[in-house]
Scaffold this motif. Sequence first.
Motif, PDB file in Angstrom:
ATOM      1  N   ALA A 155       1.543 -12.346  31.739  1.00 51.27           N
ATOM      2  CA  ALA A 155       1.415 -10.937  32.136  1.00 51.27           C
ATOM      3  C   ALA A 155       2.588 -10.080  31.654  1.00 51.27           C
ATOM      4  N   HIS A 156       3.697 -10.730  31.271  1.00 49.22           N
ATOM      5  CA  HIS A 156       4.832  -9.935  30.767  1.00 49.22           C
ATOM      6  C   HIS A 156       4.705  -9.652  29.274  1.00 49.22           C
ATOM      7  N   ARG A 157       3.605 -10.085  28.663  1.00 50.05           N
ATOM      8  CA  ARG A 157       3.378  -9.816  27.245  1.00 50.05           C
ATOM      9  C   ARG A 157       2.282  -8.767  27.089  1.00 50.05           C
ATOM     10  N   ALA A 382       7.572 -14.422  33.410  1.00 52.21           N
ATOM     11  CA  ALA A 382       6.865 -13.340  34.101  1.00 52.21           C
ATOM     12  C   ALA A 382       7.408 -13.132  35.517  1.00 52.21           C
ATOM     13  N   GLU A 385      10.813 -11.363  35.342  1.00 54.03           N
ATOM     14  CA  GLU A 385      10.690  -9.933  35.041  1.00 54.03           C
ATOM     15  C   GLU A 385      10.155  -9.156  36.241  1.00 54.03           C
ATOM     16  N   PHE A 386       9.222  -9.752  36.953  1.00 49.80           N
ATOM     17  CA  PHE A 386       8.655  -9.087  38.128  1.00 49.80           C
ATOM     18  C   PHE A 386       9.744  -8.862  39.187  1.00 49.80           C
ATOM     19  N   ASP A 391       7.838  -3.385  35.177  1.00 53.67           N
ATOM     20  CA  ASP A 391       6.385  -3.250  35.259  1.00 53.67           C
ATOM     21  C   ASP A 391       5.772  -4.122  34.166  1.00 53.67           C
ATOM     22  N   LEU A 392       5.083  -5.187  34.550  1.00 56.28           N
ATOM     23  CA  LEU A 392       4.520  -6.113  33.565  1.00 56.28           C
ATOM     24  C   LEU A 392       3.246  -5.517  32.950  1.00 56.28           C
TER      25      LEU A 392
END
Length: 400
Positions: A155-157, A382, A385-386, A391-392
Amino acid sequence: MPLPGGIKHVSELQVEGHRVFVRVDFNVPLDKATRKITDDSRITATLPTIRHLIERGARIVLGSHLGRPDGQVKPELSLEPVAARLAELLSIDVVLADEPVGDGARKVVSDLRDGQVAMLENLRFHPGEEANDESFSRSLASYCDIYVNDAFGTAHRAHASTAGMVKFVSEKGAGFVMAKEIEFLSRLLGEVDRPYVAVLGGAKVSDKIEVLDALLERVNAILIGGAMANTFLEAQGKSVGKSKVEKDRLPNARNFLRKAVEKQIKVHLPTDVVVAMSLDDEAGAKVVQIDAIPPGAMALDIGPASIENFRKVLAAARTVFWNGPMGVFEKPKFAAGTVAVARTLAENKLALTVVGGGDSAAAIVQAGLADKVSHVSTGGGASLEFVQGLDLPGIAALRP
Ligand code: ADP
Ligand code: MG
């Protein structure tokens, strides 16, 4: 409970008779020689979403990447063994299209009946996936009426299947895995019960300095163990022998420690460590005080006094985020610190306890305590980063 940002849960979507594209994370480890799946937990994790859709009579189109084919067709990275394993787990046929997009893929999708499952070939066989290319996104979107993302780990991509295609689909939502991740990780960013304690460990400061800095804005205390602690100890002028230290990160470490003092956030570093002459020297393992690390030795775990101190802080916590093992937990002689943290979290029934990171998740599974904490995040990068508050793209795309 509704998901933050108005994101719909897959169970709220009217899916019967509709084509539903599900972005799954089937990036499973494969044995190099036999191409057999060595760990199918990423497949079993998505079964609730897939079963739900089957029961509701959806026509299911699964999309995933596997490995790093870099936009080229690499037969050894075909999703074929994954489709076979999924079929076995579900006891139904899973048709694998021989390409991610194209006439063959379109045909497989249009042949689907209600409750049937098809899978597109490795999305990264096409360069458009990672490039988040618009025409590739439109092709994927043309195979569905509804988009569901259950692949938190990617989800971070901002790729075509995680972000690009979503704007071309009218209905969208989060699968069971994704929804649980959003629910628990969001709680760490809101009003939490205090004290809020973060435990950070693992290999590198460089992987985690952003999350450390971000956590300083939210937590009451930070515990640091693992190889990462060595860089902080050296930044404080201690001699850590032959331990792993990231020299180029000493300024980051100093800066972090200074900011923590300014903000009056207590940072706990190990006061004693388990040392050995090398990673393989389990027989030579011994406990030393932090200012008595022999010049030729490496710190490979936190010591018993540090464990005691970390336990006290964690037992009093009411919110905990843990990322990164406290030592080389893969080896029994250097696993005590990591196991103690896992156990303390499992015992603290008053706290929200969230574990994130590939090796941290493996460590808590290895300790048999994964079901004793509030949430074990499946995403490494992910989840970091969250927790940082970013914001993913894969989550942003799910908002109305
Ligand atoms: P995560 O995947 O949970 O984010 P990392 O990938 O950052 O964790 O770190 C895990 C790795 O760090 C493990 O392979 C572990 O053996 C290693 N490690 C932990 N502590 C030490 C140490 N003191 N010295 C060397 N390696 C360590
Ligand atoms: Mg790791």
